[in-house]
Design a protein around this motif. Structure first.
Motif, short mmCIF file in Angstrom:
data_model
loop_
_atom_site.label_atom_id
_atom_site.label_comp_id
_atom_site.label_asym_id
_atom_site.label_seq_id
_atom_site.Cartn_x
_atom_site.Cartn_y
_atom_site.Cartn_z
N ALA A 68 -6.04 -2.32 -5.25
CA ALA A 68 -5.86 -0.96 -4.97
C ALA A 68 -4.80 -0.54 -4.03
O ALA A 68 -4.10 0.44 -4.32
CB ALA A 68 -7.26 -0.21 -4.53
N LEU A 69 -4.64 -1.54 -3.01
CA LEU A 69 -3.59 -0.89 -1.85
C LEU A 69 -2.42 -1.41 -2.57
O LEU A 69 -1.39 -0.88 -2.19
CB LEU A 69 -4.07 -1.86 -0.72
CG LEU A 69 -5.17 -1.25 0.00
CD1 LEU A 69 -5.74 -2.49 1.17
CD2 LEU A 69 -4.81 0.05 0.96
N HIS A 70 -2.19 -2.48 -3.41
CA HIS A 70 -1.24 -2.89 -4.12
C HIS A 70 -0.61 -1.67 -4.73
O HIS A 70 0.79 -1.30 -4.86
CB HIS A 70 -1.12 -4.16 -4.92
CG HIS A 70 -1.06 -5.28 -4.33
ND1 HIS A 70 -0.12 -5.60 -3.48
CD2 HIS A 70 -1.95 -6.35 -4.33
CE1 HIS A 70 -0.21 -7.04 -3.18
NE2 HIS A 70 -1.37 -7.35 -3.49
N GLY A 77 5.36 3.84 -1.67
CA GLY A 77 6.33 3.16 -0.93
C GLY A 77 5.88 2.30 0.11
O GLY A 77 6.58 1.33 0.71
N TRP A 78 4.89 2.57 0.57
CA TRP A 78 4.33 1.90 1.82
C TRP A 78 2.68 2.49 1.98
O TRP A 78 2.27 3.36 1.20
CB TRP A 78 4.92 2.24 3.25
CG TRP A 78 4.98 3.35 3.58
CD1 TRP A 78 5.85 4.69 3.03
CD2 TRP A 78 4.40 4.20 4.84
NE1 TRP A 78 5.65 5.77 3.87
CE2 TRP A 78 4.79 5.42 4.66
CE3 TRP A 78 3.49 3.59 5.82
CZ2 TRP A 78 4.46 6.36 6.09
CZ3 TRP A 78 3.17 4.54 6.62
CH2 TRP A 78 3.65 5.80 6.96
N CYS A 79 1.82 1.82 2.60
CA CYS A 79 0.42 2.02 2.87
C CYS A 79 0.39 3.32 3.78
O CYS A 79 0.14 3.02 4.76
CB CYS A 79 -0.33 0.75 3.23
SG CYS A 79 -0.73 -0.20 1.80
N SER A 80 1.06 4.38 3.41
CA SER A 80 0.84 5.68 4.40
C SER A 80 -0.70 5.92 4.54
O SER A 80 -1.45 5.84 3.81
CB SER A 80 1.57 6.66 4.01
OG SER A 80 1.11 7.15 2.53
N PRO A 81 -0.82 6.61 5.84
CA PRO A 81 -2.31 7.07 6.01
C PRO A 81 -2.58 8.08 4.86
O PRO A 81 -3.60 7.83 4.29
CB PRO A 81 -1.88 8.03 7.04
CG PRO A 81 -1.05 7.52 8.05
CD PRO A 81 0.01 7.11 6.98
N ALA A 83 -1.74 7.57 1.62
CA ALA A 83 -1.97 6.71 0.42
C ALA A 83 -3.27 5.75 0.55
O ALA A 83 -4.06 5.68 -0.20
CB ALA A 83 -1.01 5.56 0.60
N ILE A 84 -3.74 5.45 1.87
CA ILE A 84 -4.86 5.02 2.36
C ILE A 84 -6.03 5.90 2.06
O ILE A 84 -6.98 5.62 1.63
CB ILE A 84 -4.81 4.33 3.68
CG1 ILE A 84 -3.90 3.12 3.60
CG2 ILE A 84 -6.26 4.22 4.09
CD1 ILE A 84 -3.93 2.47 4.89
N LYS A 85 -5.72 7.05 2.56
CA LYS A 85 -6.58 8.08 2.20
C LYS A 85 -7.14 8.20 0.81
O LYS A 85 -8.35 8.47 0.34
CB LYS A 85 -6.23 9.47 2.81
CG LYS A 85 -7.57 10.46 3.15
CD LYS A 85 -7.03 11.74 3.94
CE LYS A 85 -8.11 12.62 3.84
NZ LYS A 85 -7.57 14.02 4.41
N GLN A 86 -6.13 8.30 -0.08
CA GLN A 86 -6.31 8.51 -1.35
C GLN A 86 -7.09 7.25 -2.01
O GLN A 86 -8.00 7.59 -2.74
CB GLN A 86 -4.84 8.45 -2.32
CG GLN A 86 -4.18 9.93 -1.92
CD GLN A 86 -2.92 10.26 -2.47
OE1 GLN A 86 -2.36 9.21 -3.05
NE2 GLN A 86 -2.19 11.17 -2.51
N VAL A 87 -6.97 6.32 -1.55
CA VAL A 87 -7.40 4.99 -1.98
C VAL A 87 -9.09 5.18 -1.65
O VAL A 87 -9.85 4.89 -2.38
CB VAL A 87 -6.81 3.59 -1.70
CG1 VAL A 87 -7.64 2.52 -2.09
CG2 VAL A 87 -5.47 3.51 -1.98
#
Lengths: 224, 434, 809
Positions: A68-70, A77-81, A83-87
């Motif tokens: 999921a992080l991939h 574009g990067w594991c932004s806060p 992006a991480i929150k969405q995952v």
């Protein structure tokens, strides 16, 4: 104590941490980062669907955190806060859990990064074959381009050392002129150094080869 | 010597079922499904095959540790090939993925497992894509899924991509990572065969080990055991790299001489150069010297010589490189890859790294080599997993075998840094006691 | 899940044969045999050992490598050596490695003197360092939360704090980030580690990396004394140790009691001690003067003024707040009944329960213990949110689910923090619990489908040991059905099964047992029935009751029917109160205020919800003019002409024991530091029998269809863990202070055009409250949840179920 006075000074090395965050306090105005509420966390539909498909593959949904992080890294574009929150929202985990996981692995970026990735292997075999200089050249060549260059640990292609992984494509053995060509290929959006791609290379073991193989000969066996 | 895994592996299309089947692929599976599961484990035991990932544990024995009966059991194929110098599994997965898949299906049938994973390192994107396609193809062909070929055996196989961490090649670190956590190794016991993935009994095997299973079934364990030496049966895929003229992957019969590999197959160092040292089994193995080249390349001989066969990755260093440079690369790698869970590894690798920086800066004395060696011995045996030892063993061996050269390097570095020459022991004591 | 059986085995440690329970970790077995093995990361409360610090390596004969004794269960015949050279070498090595990056700034470290790293370095280190390489240096200390400071240089990455967050509190906010020697403890994206149990990590830290913001540099270990006590801020009654310096409480630590708290504290219990020593606290008697101002007065003056209660014989109503001790409640009952000829005394905020039913629900055999939660087959949480109502039980339930496979079911109106751990979560509409329970009772015997039947099946077939935690706010009709369900499930017959009430007040159970009820005397004895809280309000407002005696309770804050109470307090001729803080109702209406004791000053006993009598002991002397509660009640009784014959707290306890038959024979010494569960004593047989389940009266449950008025919402209430005056006046906890958070379903919020975090008005019959909207997935559409027990805009101003929620303009 003359002998002690003659001691050479022991220099203090910088701590050398690649770690953002060591010196940072938390922001006390922020709320605690608990499992995001779906009603308050919009997630792009295709990302949600892809993550849910990954979760379905495993007996425990947490297993999907690296896939999921991939996906999120590709999307944002990067594991932004964010992006991480969405995952975290889709997987019903805390953002901290995923931050902890993401920061453990070399391929996740917790800081914004350029679009393209060049990993130059600087581990033992490649460095015996000149990878350190190659890495410097690669950094120089990439300057001013949307390319991130990293010295990477062994990428598992010592047979083509010194080598690099360009957006996942393994190429080698590289000489000091190749960095410039790699940058050109990336900028032109074409396959990188096609004549040096690992995917096209024959196995070194003579009995592994067939007559109708149309790839590149193994390193050192070009004449055969 | 027969080529069991690499035979004409470059054949175009071998990564697809039609070509693989035309070459006899999946016949071992059909044969195995006619056998009682215990008989397969017995064949594996008889073959004497030892794990190809690094530890060299007997595969048949490992499979027999798994509890019998229906329960949530798992098989995990370790495709996290991250040991520096190792790239053999890459070639096999890329060119003949069905060999691995067939081996996995047979092994799960033998052990009553219905859920298997291939944990492949994230950097191997091409190989992971190929495996994904091959799994989909095998599912469509009925080799995976429910009731495989009418045998009643079912298997779900998932290709899981890692994300860049050497420690995930350690079997318990791999399991944690596969569970979606940081890839920290676990305490053993419990061993994975008893309590592994999702706390269920779990068999963890290397790609090459599982890839050899179809061969063993086809040949019969007893016949397979005739290849190689008594303690090291079969053929082995080896990755040779560094200062040799023809680097790459080779399939050899275990027990041939190391010189035959390095000089015979790979052409040795460039003309005019000689082998200064070589890692026989990845960068974690203690180094051997030129004089050791006639050692038989097998598990037991190399262990007796104070090193190990490990993953079968030979890294050759010729006399144009300094021992210090090699040591520094090794140390930097392990310091970077230490997961940080246990103290001796985390602090030991990090301290050693700083130590070498100090040597390089011309701020150490030859006496410091004793501390360096002592730090390595303090790491060995005290860690949670083998990563700490994996640095300490080669570093310890380099310090022991290249002491004179390292002392000279220290003196040279001091000169470069314009440090005062060391004149008497008082100075040395003052320095090292500080 | 039955508790495991214990088998004793023999092993040899350092040549000495010792006994241990099979399966005990070697390090614990050794400790029991007086062999100390050092360790940092091991802490069985945190779950499985991690074996990270490598400090506890020992030699076990037959195993070539040294083994971590924290993760090696003892076996019969095992031979262990802890004193051989290779073990010592390993210990020296680990200490040396630990100090490679530890700053050794002990002189300026708050942990100095009580630091395991200091002790172990001294005890097991070589005493000499070979590290001349530079250490890491970082900015320090940094805030990890308003309560906790972090010093990353000192951290030895032992995993304790992150394991607590992940495996005990399960809040998953505190994490390791990065890898190897770069690893550090942190949170996601700079968010603070704010969680109800965060403070425990301070106590777990074996170095000075995590320190308490309020305690940092207030004292050195040699300046302080520890005094055992019990926290009385909620019914969980965690056992604590007050760190005392110069008669001031500077810190609260856990005093681990497996039967109560398992060694954890919530942040309210850990940090609200600050309320003991703040200016807001009342430390002198106050009397309202001619101009209507409350002003400090002498005790004589105050007692004389309060003695006017005696002029209202037969017309005094008394309310006892949840923090009163048993003795205080008992003496107040005597004062009322014997001295003021009144039976109008109550301690229950949610209405009277018929005495036969009260007795039946409190029957000794029906009581589940805290530990039963952990080992039950099934736990049902009914109409309560443990996290708010008795926080430490939230952790116990999580532990049961995580470690022992307890099947958890939640039945509540409001979504629960435990929902993710539950096998089944059922939401009934606010006010519809009686219908829900009668449906459940029916489902226990009748076939059917749906979630109520699923729950019935789980309770019936999921294993015999069922524990039902229920909240005091359940209406009496629900309790009657609950009793019948308990009967049907046979909970009274099973040792590990039963009911566990989560009452509204910290010592509610003890207060009731001491007789502070309108329909029962001490020991649930029959008595002349008086008015309950709601009736006292009505009677006072009507002028039938002329004086009120409020012991640790502010009706405007702690009770419902706010409008009625406002009228009552305004009409009462005399209001005498005991209070620690001047909350709204007390400040506006009390004529005499006696300064109340804090639990650190109090001497007496209290009763845990599971029947465990616990002792409050004096940790610090009374600040200012504060006097003991029993003493003040005694003096007040004298002023109204009654001699209670109490000269010491012990005398009050003796009177209590004599009056409550099921306490018979208990002494303070027996209760001691760990408490005694009276339902397990022989005297428990003296508990008067309750009405049999078959005979309890069940009122008509068919309430008919819910009125659907123009999209109005059914309001449920909750009392946040932070909703307490003590929290409000504790400087360190100011950041938590509870406000009116209006919890809405996403659908309703969208329909009403309300955004998360916006200000909303909640209206009913002309009453309006202001609050902040919280959109929460899991709130059923049609329901809204409102906070009570808060200082401003409390939902106790609303009397009816249906409310209107609108955007603020």
């Amino acid at each position: 104590m003359s002998s002690i006075d003659r001691r050479p000074p022991v220099r203090r090395y910088e701590h050398g941490s690649r770690v953002p965050g060591w010196d940072e306090a938390v922001d006390l105005t922020k709320p605690p980062a608990t499992v995001p509420d779906p009603a308050l966390t919009p997630v792009p539909e295709e990302l949600r669907a892809a993550i849910e498909a990954e979760m379905a593959k495993y007996p425990d949904r947490k297993s999907a955190s690296i896939p999921a992080l991939h996906l999120a890294q590709r999307h944002h574009g990067w594991c932004s806060p964010e992006a991480i929150k969405q995952v975290a929202c889709v997987m019903r985990l805390t953002p901290a859990y995923l931050t902890s996981v993401a920061s453990f692995y070399d391929m996740f970026y917790l800081q914004p990064k350029p679009k393209h990735d060049v990993y130059v292997c600087t581990n033992i075999t490649c460095s015996l074959l000149g990878a350190d200089e190659l890495y410097e050249r690669m950094c120089e060549a990439a300057e001013g381009h949307d390319i991130s260059v990293r010295g990477f640990e062994c990428l598992g292609a010592c047979d083509i050392g010194p080598m690099a992984s360009v957006d996942g494509e393994y190429v080698g053995p590289l000489n000091l002129d190749d960095p410039k060509l790699i940058v050109e290929d990336i900028e032109a959006g074409r396959p990188v150094l096609e004549h040096k791609q690992l995917r096209r290379r024959a196995v070194a073991d003579a009995k592994g080869r067939v007559d109708d193989f149309d790839g590149i000969a193994p390193v050192g066996q070009e004449g055969n | 010597m027969p080529h069991l895994l690499f035979d004409r592996i470059d054949e175009p299309g071998l990564n697809t079922i039609p070509v693989y089947e035309r070459r006899g692929g999946y016949s071992a599976l059909r044969k195995a499904l006619q056998m009682p599961p215990e008989a397969i484990v017995e064949e594996l035991s008889q073959s004497g095959i030892r794990g190809r990932g690094g530890a060299g544990f007997k595969m048949g024995q490992k499979a027999s540790f798994l509890p019998k009966g229906e329960m949530a059991k798992y098989l995990t194929c370790n495709a996290d090939e991250s040991e520096p110098g190792t790239f053999k599994d890459r070639e096999l997965m890329q060119k003949s993925p069905h060999t691995l898949i067939e081996g996995i299906i047979i092994t799960t049938y033998a052990t009553g497992i219905h859920h298997a994973f291939i944990y492949i390192r994230g950097e191997y994107q091409l190989q992971a894509d190929i495996l994904d396609a091959a799994v989909a193809e095998a599912e469509a062909a009925g080799y995976l899924g429910e009731n495989i070929l009418g045998s009643g055996h079912s298997l779900k196989l998932v290709v899981h991509r890692g994300a860049g961490a050497y420690i995930c090649g350690e079997e318990t670190g791999l399991l944690d990572s596969l569970e979606g956590k940081r890839g920290n190794p676990r305490l053993k016991p419990p061993f994975p065969a008893i309590e592994g993935l999702y706390a269920g009994p779990t068999l963890v095997n290397n790609v090459e080990t599982l890839g050899t299973v179809p061969t063993i079934i086809n040949m019969g364990g007893a016949d397979y055991a005739k290849i190689g030496t008594e303690g090291s049966t079969g053929t082995k895929l080896i990755s040779v790299s560094g200062d040799v003229q023809r680097p790459g992957n080779y399939e050899i019969e275990l027990g041939i001489s190391s010189r035959e590999i390095i000089y015979g197959l790979c052409g040795g160092p460039k003309p005019g150069r000689t082998v200064k040292m070589w890692f026989p089994g990845g960068s974690s193995s203690p180094v051997l010297l030129e004089q050791d080249l006639d050692l038989s390349y097998d598990f037991d001989t190399l262990a007796k010589a104070g090193s190990m066969l490990g993953s079968g990755a030979i890294i050759v260093v010729d006399d144009s490189h300094s021992a210090f440079e090699v040591m520094q690369k090794v140390v930097k790698f392990y310091a970077h890859e230490s997961c940080g869970k246990c103290v001796p590894c985390r602090e030991g690798t990090n301290w050693t790294n700083k130590f070498l920086a100090r040597i390089e800066a011309g701020e150490s004395t030859p006496m410091d080599l004793d501390i360096l060696a002592s730090v390595q011995s303090q790491i060995i045996g005290n860690c949670l997993c083998v990563l700490g030892d994996a640095m300490a063993m080669p570093v310890g061996s380099i310090v022991a075998k290249f002491r004179d050269e390292l002392e000279a390097e220290i003196e040279a570095a001091r000169e470069r840094a314009n440090a005062l020459p060391l004149t008497d022991t008082e100075d040395l004591l003052a320095l090292s006691a500080h | 899940m039955p508790r495991p059986e214990q088998k004793i085995i023999k092993l040899t440690i350092d040549g000495r044969e010792v006994e241990a329970v099979q399966g005990t970790m070697l390090v614990d077995a050794a400790k029991a045999a007086d062999v100390e093995i050092p360790y940092f990361c091991y802490e069985p409360k945190l779950g499985q050992p991690v074996g990270a610090c490598r400090m506890c390596l020992v030699e076990i004969e037959g195993i070539p490598k040294l083994q971590t004794s924290c993760s090696t269960p003892v076996r019969d015949g095992m031979v262990v050596n802890t004193q051989v050279q290779r073990v010592k070498d390993a210990q020296n090595s680990v200490v040396e490695f630990l100090l490679v990056n530890h700053p050794l700034d002990c002189p300026v470290c708050d942990k100095g003197g009580e630091c395991p790293l200091q002790d172990i370095t001294f005890g097991w280190g070589k005493g000499r360092s070979r590290v001349i390489e530079p250490k890491r240096h970082f900015v320090k200390p940094l805030a990890l939360s308003p309560l906790i400071a972090i010093d990353r240089e000192r951290c030895i990455l032992c995993y304790r704090c992150v394991r607590f967050s992940q495996e005990v509190a399960e809040d998953w906010q505190l994490i390791f980030t990065e890898r190897g020697s770069h690893t550090f403890v942190g949170t996601h994206d700079g968010h603070p580690y704010v969680a109800p149990f965060s403070g425990n990590i301070i106590e777990l830290c074996p170095v000075g990396a995590l320190t308490s913001q309020p305690y940092r540099f207030r004292a050195r270990p040699w300046d302080i004394e520890g005094a055992g006590g019990v926290c009385t801020l909620c019914p969980a009654q965690c056992n604590v140790e007050f760190t005392v310096r110069d008669d001031k409480v500077l810190r609260v630590l856990s005093r681990e009691n497996p039967g109560v708290d398992d060694g954890w504290l919530c942040d309210k219990g850990r940090f609200a001690y600050q309320a003991i020593h703040v200016d807001e606290r009342i430390t002198t008697p106050l009397v309202r003067d001619g101009s209507g101002e409350l002003r400090p007065a002498s005790w004589e003056e105050a007692i004389t003024a309060a003695g006017a209660l005696g002029q209202h014989q037969g017309s005094v109503g008394a309310l006892v707040g949840g923090q009163a001790s048993n003795e205080e409640a008992f003496l107040i009952g005597r004062l009322l009944r014997e001295g003021l000829a009144s039976a109008d005394i109550d301690s229950r905020p949610h209405g009277t329960v018929e005495l036969g039913l009260t007795r039946a629900l409190a029957a000794p055999k029906l009581q589940a213990t805290v530990q039963d939660i952990e080992f039950a087959h099934t736990v049902l949480v009914l109409g309560t949110e443990p996290l708010d109502d008795a926080p430490i039980l939230d952790l116990r339930i999580r532990k049961g689910v995580r470690r022992h496979g307890v099947k958890l079911a939640i039945a509540s109106a409001r979504p629960s923090a435990l929902d993710p751990n539950a096998q089944l979560s059922i939401r009934y509409a606010p006010g519809a619990v009686v219908e829900f329970l009668s449906g459940l009772e029916w489902a226990l015997t009748a076939p059917g489908s749906g979630e109520t039947h699923e729950l019935a099946q789980l309770l019936r077939d999921g294993g015999e040991d069922v524990v039902i935690l229920w909240g005091e706010s359940l209406p009496p009709a629900a309790l009657a059905i609950l009793l019948r369900i308990a009967e049907k499930l046979g909970l009274a017959e099973r040792e590990g099964a039963g009911l566990l009430e989560i009452p509204a007040g910290a010592n509610a159970r003890g207060i009731r047992e001491a007789g502070a009820l309108p329909n029962a005397g001490p020991g649930y004895a029959d008595t002349t029935t008086g008015r309950d809280a709601a009736e006292i309000a009505a009677a006072t407002a009507a002028g039938d009751i002329r004086a009120l005696y409020l012991f640790g309770v502010d009706p405007l804050r702690d009770l419902g029917a706010r409008a009625e109470w406002q009228a009552a307090l305004a009409r009462a001729e005399l209001v005498v109160a005991h209070a620690g803080v001047l909350t709204e109702g007390i400040a506006a209406h009390a004529d005499v205020v006696f300064p109340a004791e804090s639990s650190a000053e109090k001497e007496g006993t209290i009763v845990h919800p599971d029947g465990r009598l616990q002792r409050l002991r004096v940790a610090i002397k009374h600040p200012g003019q504060v006097r003991a509660g029993w003493q003040v009640i005694g003096e007040l009784a004298k002023a109204v002409g009654l001699d209670l014959h109490v000269l010491t707290a012990g005398m009050a306890f003796k009177q209590l024991v004599a009056a409550v038959p099921f306490y018979a024979g208990l002494t303070l010494e027996q209760i001691g530091g760990r408490g005694v569960r009276w339902p397990e004593t022989e005297a428990a047989a003296a508990m008067p029998a309750g009405t049999p389940a078959a005979q309890v009266a069940v009122t008509d449950v068919a309430s008919g269809p819910r009125p659907e008025v123009n999209g109005h919402l059914a309001a449920g209430t909750y009392r946040s863990i932070w909703a307490s005056p003590e929290v409000e006046i504790s400087p360190a906890l100011k950041f938590t202070v509870a406000e009116q958070l209006v919890e809405l379903a996403p659908e309703d919020a969208a329909r009403l055009g309300i955004e998360h975090g916006s200000t909303v008005q909640v209206a009913q019959n002309g009453t309006r409250l202001s609050g902040r909207a919280v959109i929460r997935t899991g709130v059923p559409a049609g329901s809204v949840f409102l906070a009570t027990g808060i200082a401003k805009d409390s939902a106790n101003a609303l009397d009816e179920l249906m409310v209107e929620v609108v955007k603020s303009r």
